[in-house]
Scaffold this motif. Structure first.
Motif, PDB file in Angstrom:
ATOM      1  N   ASN A 141       0.856  -1.066   0.100  1.00  0.00           N
ATOM      2  CA  ASN A 141       0.070  -0.002  -0.033  1.00  0.00           C
ATOM      3  C   ASN A 141       0.681   1.289  -0.098  1.00  0.00           C
ATOM      4  O   ASN A 141       2.059   1.157   0.408  1.00  0.00           O
ATOM      5  CB  ASN A 141      -1.062   0.034   1.233  1.00  0.00           C
ATOM      6  N   LEU A 142       0.296   2.392  -0.328  1.00  0.00           N
ATOM      7  CA  LEU A 142       0.959   3.476  -0.630  1.00  0.00           C
ATOM      8  C   LEU A 142       0.337   4.635   0.147  1.00  0.00           C
ATOM      9  O   LEU A 142      -0.584   5.302  -0.475  1.00  0.00           O
ATOM     10  CB  LEU A 142       1.433   4.100  -1.936  1.00  0.00           C
ATOM     11  N   PRO A 143       0.379   5.136   1.542  1.00  0.00           N
ATOM     12  CA  PRO A 143      -0.446   5.804   2.157  1.00  0.00           C
ATOM     13  C   PRO A 143      -0.199   7.064   1.656  1.00  0.00           C
ATOM     14  O   PRO A 143       0.946   7.674   1.288  1.00  0.00           O
ATOM     15  CB  PRO A 143      -0.241   5.751   3.454  1.00  0.00           C
ATOM     16  N   THR A 144      -1.252   8.124   1.610  1.00  0.00           N
ATOM     17  CA  THR A 144      -1.144   9.650   1.354  1.00  0.00           C
ATOM     18  C   THR A 144      -1.231  10.318   2.620  1.00  0.00           C
ATOM     19  O   THR A 144      -2.161   9.991   3.353  1.00  0.00           O
ATOM     20  CB  THR A 144      -2.182   9.928   0.307  1.00  0.00           C
ATOM     21  N   PRO A 145      -0.202  10.995   3.082  1.00  0.00           N
ATOM     22  CA  PRO A 145      -0.236  11.950   4.348  1.00  0.00           C
ATOM     23  C   PRO A 145      -1.350  12.860   4.155  1.00  0.00           C
ATOM     24  O   PRO A 145      -2.070  13.558   3.023  1.00  0.00           O
ATOM     25  CB  PRO A 145       1.106  12.426   4.277  1.00  0.00           C
ATOM     26  N   GLN A 146      -1.842  13.326   5.540  1.00  0.00           N
ATOM     27  CA  GLN A 146      -2.646  14.374   5.622  1.00  0.00           C
ATOM     28  C   GLN A 146      -2.271  15.619   5.496  1.00  0.00           C
ATOM     29  O   GLN A 146      -2.835  16.587   5.370  1.00  0.00           O
ATOM     30  CB  GLN A 146      -3.723  13.989   6.794  1.00  0.00           C
ATOM     31  N   HIS A 147      -0.960  15.686   6.252  1.00  0.00           N
ATOM     32  CA  HIS A 147      -0.123  16.989   6.375  1.00  0.00           C
ATOM     33  C   HIS A 147       0.020  17.357   4.820  1.00  0.00           C
ATOM     34  O   HIS A 147       0.669  16.776   3.921  1.00  0.00           O
ATOM     35  CB  HIS A 147       1.217  16.634   6.873  1.00  0.00           C
ATOM     36  N   ALA A 148      -0.458  18.611   4.931  1.00  0.00           N
ATOM     37  CA  ALA A 148      -0.643  19.338   3.351  1.00  0.00           C
ATOM     38  C   ALA A 148       0.812  19.471   2.659  1.00  0.00           C
ATOM     39  O   ALA A 148       0.924  18.790   1.450  1.00  0.00           O
ATOM     40  CB  ALA A 148      -1.337  20.639   3.594  1.00  0.00           C
ATOM     41  N   GLN A 149       1.719  19.966   3.131  1.00  0.00           N
ATOM     42  CA  GLN A 149       3.165  20.040   2.528  1.00  0.00           C
ATOM     43  C   GLN A 149       3.745  18.644   2.351  1.00  0.00           C
ATOM     44  O   GLN A 149       4.330  18.462   1.308  1.00  0.00           O
ATOM     45  CB  GLN A 149       3.988  20.901   3.521  1.00  0.00           C
ATOM     46  N   GLU A 188       2.711  10.081   9.758  1.00  0.00           N
ATOM     47  CA  GLU A 188       1.469  10.499   8.637  1.00  0.00           C
ATOM     48  C   GLU A 188       1.363   9.010   7.885  1.00  0.00           C
ATOM     49  O   GLU A 188       0.337   8.940   7.266  1.00  0.00           O
ATOM     50  CB  GLU A 188       2.123  11.608   7.816  1.00  0.00           C
ATOM     51  N   THR A 189       2.343   8.212   7.588  1.00  0.00           N
ATOM     52  CA  THR A 189       2.055   7.080   6.576  1.00  0.00           C
ATOM     53  C   THR A 189       2.562   5.912   7.217  1.00  0.00           C
ATOM     54  O   THR A 189       1.967   4.629   6.542  1.00  0.00           O
ATOM     55  CB  THR A 189       3.319   7.414   5.726  1.00  0.00           C
ATOM     56  N   SER A 255      -2.498 -11.825 -11.562  1.00  0.00           N
ATOM     57  CA  SER A 255      -1.802 -11.497 -10.409  1.00  0.00           C
ATOM     58  C   SER A 255      -2.546 -11.004  -9.507  1.00  0.00           C
ATOM     59  O   SER A 255      -3.606 -10.811  -9.448  1.00  0.00           O
ATOM     60  CB  SER A 255      -0.277 -10.840 -11.006  1.00  0.00           C
ATOM     61  N   ASP A 256      -1.739 -10.663  -8.476  1.00  0.00           N
ATOM     62  CA  ASP A 256      -2.284  -9.937  -7.163  1.00  0.00           C
ATOM     63  C   ASP A 256      -2.648  -8.548  -7.482  1.00  0.00           C
ATOM     64  O   ASP A 256      -1.942  -8.031  -8.132  1.00  0.00           O
ATOM     65  CB  ASP A 256      -1.573 -10.133  -5.863  1.00  0.00           C
ATOM     66  N   PRO A 257      -3.560  -7.924  -6.589  1.00  0.00           N
ATOM     67  CA  PRO A 257      -3.873  -6.658  -6.740  1.00  0.00           C
ATOM     68  C   PRO A 257      -2.980  -5.779  -5.877  1.00  0.00           C
ATOM     69  O   PRO A 257      -2.183  -6.175  -5.036  1.00  0.00           O
ATOM     70  CB  PRO A 257      -5.353  -6.611  -6.167  1.00  0.00           C
ATOM     71  N   VAL A 258      -2.826  -4.329  -6.042  1.00  0.00           N
ATOM     72  CA  VAL A 258      -2.253  -3.437  -5.589  1.00  0.00           C
ATOM     73  C   VAL A 258      -2.974  -2.479  -4.728  1.00  0.00           C
ATOM     74  O   VAL A 258      -3.675  -2.108  -5.431  1.00  0.00           O
ATOM     75  CB  VAL A 258      -1.066  -2.580  -6.225  1.00  0.00           C
ATOM     76  N   LEU A 259      -2.987  -2.236  -3.557  1.00  0.00           N
ATOM     77  CA  LEU A 259      -3.775  -1.274  -2.957  1.00  0.00           C
ATOM     78  C   LEU A 259      -3.117   0.031  -2.463  1.00  0.00           C
ATOM     79  O   LEU A 259      -1.975  -0.082  -1.831  1.00  0.00           O
ATOM     80  CB  LEU A 259      -4.408  -1.910  -1.501  1.00  0.00           C
ATOM     81  N   VAL A 260      -3.335   1.240  -2.943  1.00  0.00           N
ATOM     82  CA  VAL A 260      -2.785   2.404  -2.705  1.00  0.00           C
ATOM     83  C   VAL A 260      -3.713   2.883  -1.710  1.00  0.00           C
ATOM     84  O   VAL A 260      -4.857   3.648  -2.002  1.00  0.00           O
ATOM     85  CB  VAL A 260      -2.763   3.284  -3.907  1.00  0.00           C
ATOM     86  N   ARG A 261      -3.486   2.980  -0.290  1.00  0.00           N
ATOM     87  CA  ARG A 261      -4.199   3.343   0.623  1.00  0.00           C
ATOM     88  C   ARG A 261      -4.085   4.985   1.194  1.00  0.00           C
ATOM     89  O   ARG A 261      -3.073   5.206   1.318  1.00  0.00           O
ATOM     90  CB  ARG A 261      -4.160   2.628   1.792  1.00  0.00           C
ATOM     91  N   ARG A 262      -5.165   5.720   1.173  1.00  0.00           N
ATOM     92  CA  ARG A 262      -4.818   7.069   1.951  1.00  0.00           C
ATOM     93  C   ARG A 262      -5.487   6.862   3.098  1.00  0.00           C
ATOM     94  O   ARG A 262      -6.338   6.144   3.541  1.00  0.00           O
ATOM     95  CB  ARG A 262      -5.740   7.982   0.899  1.00  0.00           C
ATOM     96  N   ARG A 263      -4.728   7.779   4.001  1.00  0.00           N
ATOM     97  CA  ARG A 263      -4.984   7.586   5.490  1.00  0.00           C
ATOM     98  C   ARG A 263      -5.913   8.845   5.711  1.00  0.00           C
ATOM     99  O   ARG A 263      -5.939   9.866   4.965  1.00  0.00           O
ATOM    100  CB  ARG A 263      -3.673   7.680   6.285  1.00  0.00           C
TER     101      ARG A 263
END
Length: 263
Positions: A141-149, A188-189, A255-263
């Motif tokens: 997974n690839l979390p996206t931070p909530q911190h704007a910068q 954040e991630t 193949s398997d999936p990829v999850l890119v998850r946002r927090r």
């Protein structure tokens, strides 16, 4: 996208296209999105799933989402009345598409195009709902931070995977010390900066490989010095080489999936 009734409980949405993008939308029904061939991505406010043909995405009723493919794709979306579905997730989830489930999806799509016995449609629908299986979410997974910068920095890194951004360079971009940046990024991630950056490259590589690009081209496009270095990273991350990951053995379709998850 054309909608066709497959049974009294399921409607099939068919899409065969190149570089498809649906735009954000919602459905009153729950939705099972499956790519017969190619790779489709499904994006919600929680993240993006990049789904090859051995997996599908379950989208509950009322969840805003966008369906997209950067290359040629054939996918079928089954719209299912949530009143008919008991005990299935109320959030987006990955569905394992075993050979039987795949054949049931294709049969429903065929019934939608050429309606036959109503009893047959009901039986296929019942079997499909019984066959749905939700494996544990893969740790990719690839979390996206909530911190704007920090979120803007991460977006910039993703847009240019060839560029090797060091920890010191990233910290400087946010006018922070190395240690402060490391603490912020982890908070954040849930990942270290190095791990997140590798995951970002891997995600980009999966889409390129699915488009049929060579391992050499993908390795260079994702910032690796050689195909062997890229393949070693790929195997460490996913347990298989790129060619094995996208192989289509008999009875399986991908193949398997990829999850890119946002927090």
């Amino acid at each position: 996208m054309p909608e066709q009734t497959a049974s009294d409980r399921i409607v099939v949405v068919s899409q065969d296209a190149h570089c498809f993008a649906s735009g954000r939308h919602t459905h009153e029904q729950a939705q099972l999105i499956y790519a017969i061939s190619g790779v489709v991505s499904v994006t919600t406010t929680d993240g993006t799933w990049v789904v090859p043909p051995s997996r599908a995405v379950w989208v509950p009723a009322g969840i805003g989402h966008e369906t997209k493919s950067h290359a040629t794709v054939q996918f079928r979306a089954l719209l299912i009345d949530p009143a008919d579905v008991k005990g299935l997730p109320g959030v987006c989830a990955v569905v394992e598409v075993r050979p039987l489930l795949r054949e049931l999806i294709l049969r429903l799509a065929a019934l939608a195009e050429r309606p036959g016995s109503a009893d047959l449609g009901r039986v296929v629908t019942l079997l499909l709902l019984l066959e749905l299986s939700f494996p544990p979410v893969e740790p990719l997974n690839l979390p996206t931070p909530q911190h704007a910068q920090l979120a803007r920095l991460c977006e910039w890194i993703q847009s240019d995977p060839v560029r090797a951004v060091s920890l010191e360079e990233a910290a400087s971009a946010l006018h922070m010390s190395r240690s402060s940046f490391m603490r912020l990024f982890k908070r954040e991630t849930g990942m270290s900066f190095a791990h997140w950056r590798q995951q970002a490259r891997l995600l980009g590589a999966l889409s390129l490989l699915a488009d049929g690009q060579s391992i050499l081209n993908v390795a260079l496009a994702c910032g690796y010095d050689s195909p062997s270095a890229f393949s070693a990273m790929f195997r460490r991350s996913l347990g298989r080489s790129p060619s094995e990951y996208f192989a289509r053995p008999a009875g399986d379709q991908g193949s398997d999936p990829v999850l890119v998850r946002r927090r």
